[in-house]
Motif scaffolding. Sequence first.
Motif, PDB file in Angstrom:
ATOM      1  N   TYR A  72       5.717  10.302 -16.259  1.00 37.78           N
ATOM      2  CA  TYR A  72       5.776   9.164 -15.757  1.00 37.78           C
ATOM      3  C   TYR A  72       7.537   9.256 -14.656  1.00 37.78           C
ATOM      4  O   TYR A  72       7.389   8.790 -13.762  1.00 37.78           O
ATOM      5  N   LYS A  73       7.977   9.730 -15.563  1.00 38.14           N
ATOM      6  CA  LYS A  73      10.159   9.117 -15.104  1.00 38.14           C
ATOM      7  C   LYS A  73       9.626  10.596 -13.728  1.00 38.14           C
ATOM      8  O   LYS A  73      10.402   9.903 -13.004  1.00 38.14           O
ATOM      9  N   VAL A  74       9.615  11.569 -13.802  1.00 35.25           N
ATOM     10  CA  VAL A  74       9.079  12.529 -12.405  1.00 35.25           C
ATOM     11  C   VAL A  74       8.767  11.775 -11.571  1.00 35.25           C
ATOM     12  O   VAL A  74       8.722  12.030 -10.781  1.00 35.25           O
ATOM     13  N   LEU A  75       7.301  11.248 -11.613  1.00 38.43           N
ATOM     14  CA  LEU A  75       6.398  10.719 -11.028  1.00 38.43           C
ATOM     15  C   LEU A  75       7.695   9.467 -10.000  1.00 38.43           C
ATOM     16  O   LEU A  75       7.691   9.371  -8.952  1.00 38.43           O
ATOM     17  N   GLY A  76       8.404   8.723 -10.916  1.00 41.05           N
ATOM     18  CA  GLY A  76       8.477   7.743 -10.502  1.00 41.05           C
ATOM     19  C   GLY A  76      10.075   7.904  -9.584  1.00 41.05           C
ATOM     20  O   GLY A  76      10.538   7.318  -8.728  1.00 41.05           O
ATOM     21  N   GLY A  77      10.417   9.687  -9.535  1.00 42.10           N
ATOM     22  CA  GLY A  77      11.599   9.779  -8.923  1.00 42.10           C
ATOM     23  C   GLY A  77      11.188  10.228  -8.218  1.00 42.10           C
ATOM     24  O   GLY A  77      11.970  10.710  -6.699  1.00 42.10           O
ATOM     25  N   MET A  78       9.934  10.883  -7.421  1.00 40.50           N
ATOM     26  CA  MET A  78       9.115  11.039  -6.847  1.00 40.50           C
ATOM     27  C   MET A  78       8.482  10.328  -5.047  1.00 40.50           C
ATOM     28  O   MET A  78       8.748  10.555  -4.800  1.00 40.50           O
ATOM     29  N   GLN A  79       8.019   9.244  -5.564  1.00 43.68           N
ATOM     30  CA  GLN A  79       6.966   8.658  -5.007  1.00 43.68           C
ATOM     31  C   GLN A  79       6.759   6.815  -5.450  1.00 43.68           C
ATOM     32  O   GLN A  79       7.398   6.877  -6.686  1.00 43.68           O
ATOM     33  N   GLN A  80       6.821   5.699  -5.043  1.00 44.10           N
ATOM     34  CA  GLN A  80       6.419   4.957  -5.680  1.00 44.10           C
ATOM     35  C   GLN A  80       4.705   4.768  -6.046  1.00 44.10           C
ATOM     36  O   GLN A  80       4.558   6.332  -6.139  1.00 44.10           O
ATOM     37  N   TYR A  81       4.452   3.769  -6.609  1.00 45.02           N
ATOM     38  CA  TYR A  81       3.437   3.962  -7.076  1.00 45.02           C
ATOM     39  C   TYR A  81       2.319   4.027  -6.361  1.00 45.02           C
ATOM     40  O   TYR A  81       1.968   3.796  -4.705  1.00 45.02           O
ATOM     41  N   PRO A  82       1.206   4.889  -6.564  1.00 49.13           N
ATOM     42  CA  PRO A  82      -0.158   5.403  -5.891  1.00 49.13           C
ATOM     43  C   PRO A  82      -1.485   4.479  -5.713  1.00 49.13           C
ATOM     44  O   PRO A  82      -2.091   4.814  -6.620  1.00 49.13           O
ATOM     45  N   TRP A  83      -1.230   3.532  -5.150  1.00 53.64           N
ATOM     46  CA  TRP A  83      -1.661   2.272  -5.194  1.00 53.64           C
ATOM     47  C   TRP A  83      -3.033   2.981  -4.038  1.00 53.64           C
ATOM     48  O   TRP A  83      -4.624   2.408  -4.467  1.00 53.64           O
ATOM     49  N   GLU A  84      -2.820   3.690  -2.823  1.00 53.24           N
ATOM     50  CA  GLU A  84      -4.389   3.992  -2.246  1.00 53.24           C
ATOM     51  C   GLU A  84      -4.854   4.701  -3.592  1.00 53.24           C
ATOM     52  O   GLU A  84      -6.215   4.591  -3.832  1.00 53.24           O
ATOM     53  N   GLU A  85      -4.827   5.665  -4.370  1.00 50.23           N
ATOM     54  CA  GLU A  85      -5.945   6.937  -5.041  1.00 50.23           C
ATOM     55  C   GLU A  85      -6.213   6.006  -6.522  1.00 50.23           C
ATOM     56  O   GLU A  85      -7.302   5.914  -7.012  1.00 50.23           O
ATOM     57  N   THR A  86      -5.599   5.176  -6.713  1.00 53.01           N
ATOM     58  CA  THR A  86      -5.959   4.255  -7.817  1.00 53.01           C
ATOM     59  C   THR A  86      -6.901   2.766  -7.521  1.00 53.01           C
ATOM     60  O   THR A  86      -7.022   2.345  -8.096  1.00 53.01           O
ATOM     61  N   GLY A  87      -7.048   2.794  -6.501  1.00 48.67           N
ATOM     62  CA  GLY A  87      -7.689   1.231  -5.918  1.00 48.67           C
ATOM     63  C   GLY A  87      -7.297   0.594  -6.519  1.00 48.67           C
ATOM     64  O   GLY A  87      -7.265  -0.825  -5.927  1.00 48.67           O
ATOM     65  N   GLY A  88      -5.173   0.391  -6.253  1.00 53.98           N
ATOM     66  CA  GLY A  88      -4.957  -0.535  -6.309  1.00 53.98           C
ATOM     67  C   GLY A  88      -4.760  -1.245  -8.253  1.00 53.98           C
ATOM     68  O   GLY A  88      -4.013  -2.222  -8.648  1.00 53.98           O
ATOM     69  N   SER A  89      -5.090  -0.160  -9.349  1.00 54.06           N
ATOM     70  CA  SER A  89      -5.234  -0.200 -10.189  1.00 54.06           C
ATOM     71  C   SER A  89      -4.282  -0.048 -11.406  1.00 54.06           C
ATOM     72  O   SER A  89      -3.342   0.802 -10.128  1.00 54.06           O
ATOM     73  N   THR A  90      -3.655  -0.892 -11.829  1.00 56.18           N
ATOM     74  CA  THR A  90      -2.391  -0.819 -12.623  1.00 56.18           C
ATOM     75  C   THR A  90      -3.193  -1.103 -14.368  1.00 56.18           C
ATOM     76  O   THR A  90      -3.730  -2.250 -14.667  1.00 56.18           O
ATOM     77  N   PRO A  91      -2.141  -0.187 -15.370  1.00 56.35           N
ATOM     78  CA  PRO A  91      -1.307   0.723 -15.103  1.00 56.35           C
ATOM     79  C   PRO A  91      -1.320   2.302 -14.482  1.00 56.35           C
ATOM     80  O   PRO A  91      -3.183   2.623 -13.986  1.00 56.35           O
ATOM     81  N   LEU A  92      -0.624   2.859 -14.330  1.00 54.51           N
ATOM     82  CA  LEU A  92      -1.540   4.719 -14.006  1.00 54.51           C
ATOM     83  C   LEU A  92      -1.573   5.027 -15.352  1.00 54.51           C
ATOM     84  O   LEU A  92      -1.273   5.386 -15.631  1.00 54.51           O
ATOM     85  N   THR A  93      -2.728   5.683 -15.444  1.00 57.54           N
ATOM     86  CA  THR A  93      -3.699   6.152 -17.106  1.00 57.54           C
ATOM     87  C   THR A  93      -2.844   7.356 -17.216  1.00 57.54           C
ATOM     88  O   THR A  93      -2.771   8.069 -15.860  1.00 57.54           O
ATOM     89  N   PRO A  94      -3.270   7.958 -18.259  1.00 56.33           N
ATOM     90  CA  PRO A  94      -2.653   9.051 -18.328  1.00 56.33           C
ATOM     91  C   PRO A  94      -3.302   9.896 -18.190  1.00 56.33           C
ATOM     92  O   PRO A  94      -3.063  11.282 -18.221  1.00 56.33           O
ATOM     93  N   GLY A  95      -5.070  10.152 -17.756  1.00 55.87           N
ATOM     94  CA  GLY A  95      -5.656  10.573 -16.976  1.00 55.87           C
ATOM     95  C   GLY A  95      -5.335  11.055 -16.080  1.00 55.87           C
ATOM     96  O   GLY A  95      -5.621  12.213 -15.084  1.00 55.87           O
TER      97      GLY A  95
END
Lengths: 552, 552
Positions: B266-289
């Motif tokens: 999660y830390k690494v992804l957060g360093g690379m980009q913002q929350y993947p709103w599109e891929e997740t269809g806007g749902s939070t949190p980003l699940t481990p899967g």
Amino acid sequence: MTVQDVTPQWESVLGRENVITQAECLRAAATATFLSERRIPAILRPSTCEQVQQILGIATQSGTPVYPVSSGKNWGYGSAAPASDGCVLLDLSRMNRILDFSEELGFVTVEPGVTQGQLFDFLRSRNLRLWMDATGSSPNCSLIGNTIERGFGHTPYGDHFGNVCGFEVVLATGEKLETGTARFAGSPAAPVYRWGLGPSLDGLFTQSNFGVVTRMTFWLMPAPEYFQAFFFRCDNDEDLPAVVNALRQLRMSGTLRSAIHVGNDYKVLGGMQQYPWEETGGSTPLTPGQMGAFRRRLNFGAWNGSGGLYGTRAQVSEARRLLRRALAGKVSRLQFLDDRRLALASRFSGLFGLISRWDLSRALQLVRPLYGLLKGQPSDRPLASAYWRKRTPPPERMNPDRDRCGLLWCSPVAPAEGSHAQILATLSSEILLRHGFEPMLSITLITERALICVISITYDRESPGEDQRAIACYVELRQQLSAKGYVSYRLGIQSMGEMNAQGPYARFLESIKRAADPAGILAPGRYDGVRYDAGQYETAQVQTVGDSRTGS
Amino acid sequence: MTVQDVTPQWESVLGRENVITQAECLRAAATATFLSERRIPAILRPSTCEQVQQILGIATQSGTPVYPVSSGKNWGYGSAAPASDGCVLLDLSRMNRILDFSEELGFVTVEPGVTQGQLFDFLRSRNLRLWMDATGSSPNCSLIGNTIERGFGHTPYGDHFGNVCGFEVVLATGEKLETGTARFAGSPAAPVYRWGLGPSLDGLFTQSNFGVVTRMTFWLMPAPEYFQAFFFRCDNDEDLPAVVNALRQLRMSGTLRSAIHVGNDYKVLGGMQQYPWEETGGSTPLTPGQMGAFRRRLNFGAWNGSGGLYGTRAQVSEARRLLRRALAGKVSRLQFLDDRRLALASRFSGLFGLISRWDLSRALQLVRPLYGLLKGQPSDRPLASAYWRKRTPPPERMNPDRDRCGLLWCSPVAPAEGSHAQILATLSSEILLRHGFEPMLSITLITERALICVISITYDRESPGEDQRAIACYVELRQQLSAKGYVSYRLGIQSMGEMNAQGPYARFLESIKRAADPAGILAPGRYDGVRYDAGQYETAQVQTVGDSRTGS
């Protein structure tokens, strides 16, 4: 309330056998290695923290001054003698339990009575792959006592206060507190993380009279895969600055990770033998000219350095290359020693002497304890130099206080720069020789950036007038050093006036003191800038100026 | 006396332009990255120590609470917002002089307004062969401000408070004192030796409200002959403990000399980009899967480590060998990078992408600031992760307070042991996910024996209810960590209650506070255990328990 009135209370806490009032014992405890006579009305010997709390509670209630010592081996700085007169001695040496340790995390938690030798034996008996750091004092010195004075040793953990955490402290009121995260119940970080949460308090309880430290955690270095000691020497006094600068660069780059010691010729001779009474026909001090002859005969330099290389074989080998490169042209000899070579040398020392004219066995006598100290092995061998001016050899069981050895240490701290090393060496040599003492000096690169010069005024307390001359020498030394801004890293009980706290700084310290010790009973005069006996001090000084004039 | 009454006095000291009372400015200064609204009646902007003394003198006389900040960039812990309501802000950012430095001894003496970026530029412009240490926060952060919070960075000098000395401190009364040997006129040891003479006071002025630090000396490492960064990753969560243990051993042996950071996916992804709103269809949190898919696609691990090797080429090469050996079988990838390789990679990143399917330019975007931090080069790149949950990209000039980024940091300290790292990671991941936040974690081996786990609760303050949910998550996290004994190494202004000083410890701190600040005007509530606004706090907590039930 007098001490006699309070004694029954203390006896009920400690048992009669642990409240010492025999005149002989009290006199012995009050005796240091210089003029410092103190009246000690009693010695209290608690074995637990709870007893310390009770004792201090009674002391606060009754207004009885109490002075804590761990092992009381603060030689050269006052031994067990309190900073002011009339204090009951709180002798913590019975509190000698090793409370906790971890080989994985490299720490040990101890009480104040735990000595260097005890910890060394503990590590060895359990086959722990950990090395401690030891001062070159005695195996019987307290670890906590030395650290509270911010003493130092020889390994990468040589700056003792820099490698401890988690104090348990009893305030004068008898209240107890813990520093770091130890105050949080069940904190696993307690023995490994020093700063704690909120204001960090450890520093307050070093060189102070704010509390009695009854527990401390010491970090220990993992035994390295390979160890090698190095020894070098400079033939001329003038070689010192370049060497100090080169060593500082190696420390700052991380190539050298341990304290590096450089001792002058007087220091080395004092480590090898006693004063050459016969050769000099009994005259003192040993002049630089006479010293030169000893240097040539016994094969050492004007300056003689030692240090350790710790790591894998490749790491040590690279450090060796860098050390060689850095010292090339600056030292006349650079030698390396490891366990195998030391064993070999010991075996063949007699033979070696036959073919080389150099008395290896004598050199080994000096080298072996130094080598051991670089591996954190305590030794009482360096203590023998306190007997330098005695007419009889050091006894089997040395006790410089009892044996009336004269020893006064003065230890200014300075940047680890050649120019400062040179000033300290020149200034102190001139002053000591003029006062009739040999300038035994060691310069230690204690951190990457700082050096401490330990100047020993070594004499025989049996020799009439020497006590006064030594103090006078010390006073002039400190005056001249102070004039150039050189502060001591540590003070003897005779010189707490050097604390020199003034203005807001002094008021701030005083208010902490009042909070921690409302009755003012804990170690009065200890590092609080109150000069305990200015009268006696000034007298000594005046006398000596006279003496010195007579002598010149 | 009200602040309005005192304002003319302050204006006469500072000039009108340096007493800020415009509502907009005051509101901005009181805004943190979480729920922390404070009323700040005025902002004072002194430019000299004398002005600070006068301001505090006036504050003490009038009983006006004053809260000092250096640059006010204490993001995640409260930004510039005071620990309690109604404090006048003492903004020290105009005191930004570099007062002294030495290339030979490796130090720089600065005022509180001197920023990381300013020091970096200073060193570069003078071609000094010295490296500073930088936190991964922003070039605009104050060196002193971060050190007083006991913050840390990435190089061998990463434990900031462990590498400073010689504080100048103004007490609430306006009195000034100096720590270490700086209080002795002309002491050459002042910038190099930290403990001073007598009680060592530096620790008292970190994480406290006992004084305003107006000067500090920072030690700087000499630029090494050669530098190499290393990066590794573990594919599975369960690999973490063995890696932490291996790294601790390398730190304890001295092979690794710098802080080592290990960040989760999660830390690494957060360093690379913002929350993947599109891929997740806007749902939070980003699940481990979902996270797993990103790991595979973007080519990083469950845990991702980085550190630096400093020394000669041979020293670095040996460290590399030992690191390889220690991590063999424990990590799935171990890579080394130096200046030459980084330049090459940058040149060929496009080409590399074509042949390897791995987007190197994107990886470089993440790696380059990290690489720079390992060399002490400040970067504001890591700050972008505060915008993780925002719907628009970080602006050119980032300001998380203004942009209503949500960021709450919780940072427990523990022994550098795999078992502790595992517990901290598992516990915090479970709690954050359950509260609807991504568990962005970094684990830093900050010293040889201790690690600090920084847990980021990152959210969007514009999202209704999130402020409350974040605080509730924080509260549960701290409760569960505390139950296991994990203490924070540092606190945010919302959680000073965790100071948890009780009994004699609290009384001792209080008496120091009374001595240093008799009117109690300096930073009330700051690290003194007084929970500034328990009412608001409890409300937030109750609300969120409700919210969280609704959500589940």
